[in-house]
Motif scaffolding. Structure first.
Motif, PDB file in Angstrom:
ATOM      1  N   VAL A  20       0.918  -1.075  -0.008  1.00  0.00           N
ATOM      2  CA  VAL A  20      -0.108  -0.028   0.061  1.00  0.00           C
ATOM      3  C   VAL A  20       0.806   1.241   0.019  1.00  0.00           C
ATOM      4  CG1 VAL A  20      -1.612   1.427   1.392  1.00  0.00           C
ATOM      5  CG2 VAL A  20      -1.941  -1.508   0.964  1.00  0.00           C
ATOM      6  N   CYS A  21       1.826   1.216   0.585  1.00  0.00           N
ATOM      7  CA  CYS A  21       2.738   2.368   1.000  1.00  0.00           C
ATOM      8  C   CYS A  21       3.455   2.495  -0.371  1.00  0.00           C
ATOM      9  CB  CYS A  21       3.981   1.988   2.183  1.00  0.00           C
ATOM     10  SG  CYS A  21       5.194   3.319   2.303  1.00  0.00           S
ATOM     11  N   ARG A  22       3.767   1.491  -1.074  1.00  0.00           N
ATOM     12  CA  ARG A  22       4.759   1.390  -2.465  1.00  0.00           C
ATOM     13  C   ARG A  22       3.583   2.310  -3.470  1.00  0.00           C
ATOM     14  NH1 ARG A  22       5.225  -0.343  -6.936  1.00  0.00           N
ATOM     15  NH2 ARG A  22       3.878  -2.084  -6.411  1.00  0.00           N
ATOM     16  N   ARG A  23       2.407   1.656  -3.333  1.00  0.00           N
ATOM     17  CA  ARG A  23       1.481   2.345  -4.323  1.00  0.00           C
ATOM     18  C   ARG A  23       1.186   3.867  -4.019  1.00  0.00           C
ATOM     19  NH1 ARG A  23      -1.456  -1.188  -7.624  1.00  0.00           N
ATOM     20  NH2 ARG A  23      -0.672  -3.410  -7.326  1.00  0.00           N
ATOM     21  N   ASP A  26       4.176   5.759  -5.306  1.00  0.00           N
ATOM     22  CA  ASP A  26       4.099   5.857  -6.760  1.00  0.00           C
ATOM     23  C   ASP A  26       3.049   6.747  -7.544  1.00  0.00           C
ATOM     24  OD1 ASP A  26       6.263   4.074  -6.796  1.00  0.00           O
ATOM     25  OD2 ASP A  26       5.119   2.452  -7.418  1.00  0.00           O
ATOM     26  N   ALA A  27       2.129   6.894  -6.913  1.00  0.00           N
ATOM     27  CA  ALA A  27       1.049   7.877  -7.045  1.00  0.00           C
ATOM     28  C   ALA A  27       1.181   9.189  -6.653  1.00  0.00           C
ATOM     29  CB  ALA A  27      -0.399   7.405  -6.706  1.00  0.00           C
ATOM     30  N   SER A  53       7.667   8.216   2.269  1.00  0.00           N
ATOM     31  CA  SER A  53       8.271   9.614   2.134  1.00  0.00           C
ATOM     32  C   SER A  53       9.076  10.283   3.292  1.00  0.00           C
ATOM     33  CB  SER A  53       7.219  10.628   1.835  1.00  0.00           C
ATOM     34  OG  SER A  53       6.217  10.081   1.047  1.00  0.00           O
ATOM     35  N   GLU A  54       8.812   9.745   4.577  1.00  0.00           N
ATOM     36  CA  GLU A  54       9.761   9.952   5.731  1.00  0.00           C
ATOM     37  C   GLU A  54       9.741   8.855   6.559  1.00  0.00           C
ATOM     38  OE1 GLU A  54       7.017  12.228   8.918  1.00  0.00           O
ATOM     39  OE2 GLU A  54       6.165  12.903   6.710  1.00  0.00           O
ATOM     40  N   PRO A  55      10.746   8.722   7.435  1.00  0.00           N
ATOM     41  CA  PRO A  55      11.237   7.810   8.245  1.00  0.00           C
ATOM     42  C   PRO A  55       9.961   7.345   9.071  1.00  0.00           C
ATOM     43  CG  PRO A  55      13.111   9.214   8.597  1.00  0.00           C
ATOM     44  CD  PRO A  55      11.855  10.060   7.831  1.00  0.00           C
ATOM     45  N   ALA A  56       9.661   6.123   9.243  1.00  0.00           N
ATOM     46  CA  ALA A  56       8.597   5.231   9.989  1.00  0.00           C
ATOM     47  C   ALA A  56       8.488   5.792  11.175  1.00  0.00           C
ATOM     48  CB  ALA A  56       8.527   3.982  10.025  1.00  0.00           C
ATOM     49  N   ALA A 164      -3.952  -3.045  -3.776  1.00  0.00           N
ATOM     50  CA  ALA A 164      -4.549  -1.977  -4.969  1.00  0.00           C
ATOM     51  C   ALA A 164      -5.729  -1.252  -4.489  1.00  0.00           C
ATOM     52  CB  ALA A 164      -4.552  -2.779  -6.010  1.00  0.00           C
ATOM     53  N   ASP A 165      -6.679  -2.024  -3.623  1.00  0.00           N
ATOM     54  CA  ASP A 165      -8.018  -1.253  -3.734  1.00  0.00           C
ATOM     55  C   ASP A 165      -7.811  -0.456  -2.501  1.00  0.00           C
ATOM     56  OD1 ASP A 165      -9.514  -2.721  -5.491  1.00  0.00           O
ATOM     57  OD2 ASP A 165      -9.897  -4.360  -4.213  1.00  0.00           O
ATOM     58  N   VAL A 166      -6.870  -0.749  -1.582  1.00  0.00           N
ATOM     59  CA  VAL A 166      -6.695   0.094  -0.216  1.00  0.00           C
ATOM     60  C   VAL A 166      -6.170   1.458  -0.866  1.00  0.00           C
ATOM     61  CG1 VAL A 166      -5.489   0.750   1.920  1.00  0.00           C
ATOM     62  CG2 VAL A 166      -6.305  -1.660   1.271  1.00  0.00           C
TER      63      VAL A 166
END
Ligand code: CTP
Length: 413
Positions: A20-23, A26-27, A53-56, A164-166
């Protein structure tokens, strides 16, 4: 750039939150991950720090910032929790903020989407369902879990929705999603109306609302901003604005109040044509003899819309018929000045109320007729939305109806 806090709880589905994070990244979304202690038993913070985009963020107290939850909550355009465990839902519903994620949830005014994932027994537990109902009532969006394989080899409801739905739902809530209906304001009505006879009885019809819900979901998937005016109690897809109504008059009022701010209207509701002239104030008693019910016409919503619509709006109606399908549908298309009508024979066993399939014919204002094969209501909703997208992109240029001339029937006017 939209900012999203991605909350991750401790469930086996935590690994899917990485996707989810990666998608989202990417968006083009700025993603700030917030992991609970339990989440880190399943996935390491380093994984999220590398992708986000920033540290966890993992703690209320141990990070560099003194009050990370208020910054995260205030800066967020949306908070999504995926997976959301039963524990998280319980704490959030109860207003308990004993870690960074729950504190952030209470510190934000941004829309919140929760994506539950747990074993079927836990998902179906009344405590979990009541907590979800509480959150929904407060405006929290819920992306329901899917049915499928669960941890330990079990199969059932409770599996985290597809990553992908999330991600798609997050983008839809941010209004940042592409697609053929990107940014288009779609108003869908669904379900059969109920016209009260007395405080306990009503005149209704067999419409289940399935077609309208399917159209709302299909429009959402194509990037639309969707409002669903529904007589049904069941939850709408996450990201859809829901307006609950009961009577034809309420459907009429809800649609007309929103008409100016609507680009596409899809009238899938089965609106009663008649209602009791006067509903009894108290329950009608058997001992008082057989009641005589006098009916009066309800307002015709589409006829009222026909008199007020703009040329750039797309208006779609449905015709549920039991005989002379095409003739009746074409007549309604013209009388109600629709751009498209979805006609179906509700007397066929695979094409009526309550079933999941439909066999429809689409008729348009140019005289076009498209007979579709038997398909699921979800697939039909997709076809309808694709036709709507084409009509919308050429709206205003087409042979749209002149709203200055009154519609043929409009008892409301
Ligand atoms: N409709 C409406 N307002 C009403 C009744 C129906 O806007 N009071 C809409 C329905 O949502 C549907 C379309 O009109 O999109 C056709 O509905 P239908 O019941 O098939 O048509 P009617 O005009 O009621 O005609 P009839 O009952 O004679 O079939």
């Amino acid at each position: 750039m939209a900012r999203v806090v991605l909350g991750v709880c401790g469930g086996i589905a935590a690994y899917k939150a990485v996707e989810v994070c990666r998608r989202l990244v990417d968006a083009g979304v700025h993603v700030a991950p917030v992991l609970t202690d339990d989440a880190q038993r399943f996935v390491g913070a380093v994984t999220f720090s590398a992708l986000a985009s920033e540290p966890a963020h993992t703690s209320l107290f141990d990070g560099p910032e003194p009050i990370p939850h208020t910054r995260l909550g205030q800066q967020a355009d949306l908070v999504v929790v995926a997976p959301a465990t039963a524990k998280l839902l319980g704490k959030y519903a109860a207003g308990i903020s004993d870690d960074l994620l729950t504190a952030t949830l209470l510190a934000t005014r941004a829309p919140v989407l929760v994506c539950p994932a747990m074993h079927t027994e836990m998902w179906e537990h009344p405590a979990v369902q009541e907590n979800l109902a509480t959150l929904r009532r407060r405006g929290v969006h819920v992306l329901e879990p899917a049915t499928g394989r669960l941890a330990g080899g079990d199969v059932g409801a409770g599996r985290l929705a597809d990553p992908a739905d999330v991600a798609d739902t997050v983008l839809a809530l941010l209004g940042a999603r592409g697609g053929p209906l990107a940014g288009v304001r779609v108003l869908v009505t669904a379900g059969g109306t109920r016209e009260p006879l007395d405080p306990v009885r009503f005149i209704g019809n067999r419409s289940s609302g399935k077609m309208g819900y399917a159209v709302a979901a299909a429009a959402l998937r194509r990037g639309a901003r969707v409002t669903l005016v529904t007589t049904q109690g069941r939850p709408a897809p996450a990201g859809v604005d829901v307006v609950r109504v009961e009577t034809a008059q309420e459907v009429h009022d809800a649609v007309l109040a929103r008409l100016d701010a609507t680009d596409v209207l899809v009238m899938a509701a089965a609106v009663a044509d008649f209602r009791p002239k006067a509903a009894a104030g108290q329950k009608i008693k058997k001992g008082e003899g057989v009641p005589e019910v006098v009916l009066e016409p309800t307002p015709d919503v589409l006829a009222a819309v026909a008199g007020r619509r703009r040329r750039d709006q797309v208006v779609v109606g449905f015709a549920a018929e039991t005989e002379r399908l095409l003739e009746h549908a074409r007549d309604k298309l013209e009388r109600k000045r629709l751009d498209l009508i979805v006609a179906n024979d509700v007397s066929a066993p695979d094409s009526g109320f309550e079933v999941d399939t439909n066999r429809a014919v689409l008729l348009d204002a140019h005289g076009g007729t498209e007979a579709l094969p038997l398909m699921s209501k979800d697939d039909l909703a997709g076809v309808i939305c694709d036709r709507i997208a084409a009509l919308h992109s050429s709206a205003g240029a087409g042979p749209s109806y002149d709203s200055a001339a009154p519609a043929q029937e409009d008892p409301d006017e």
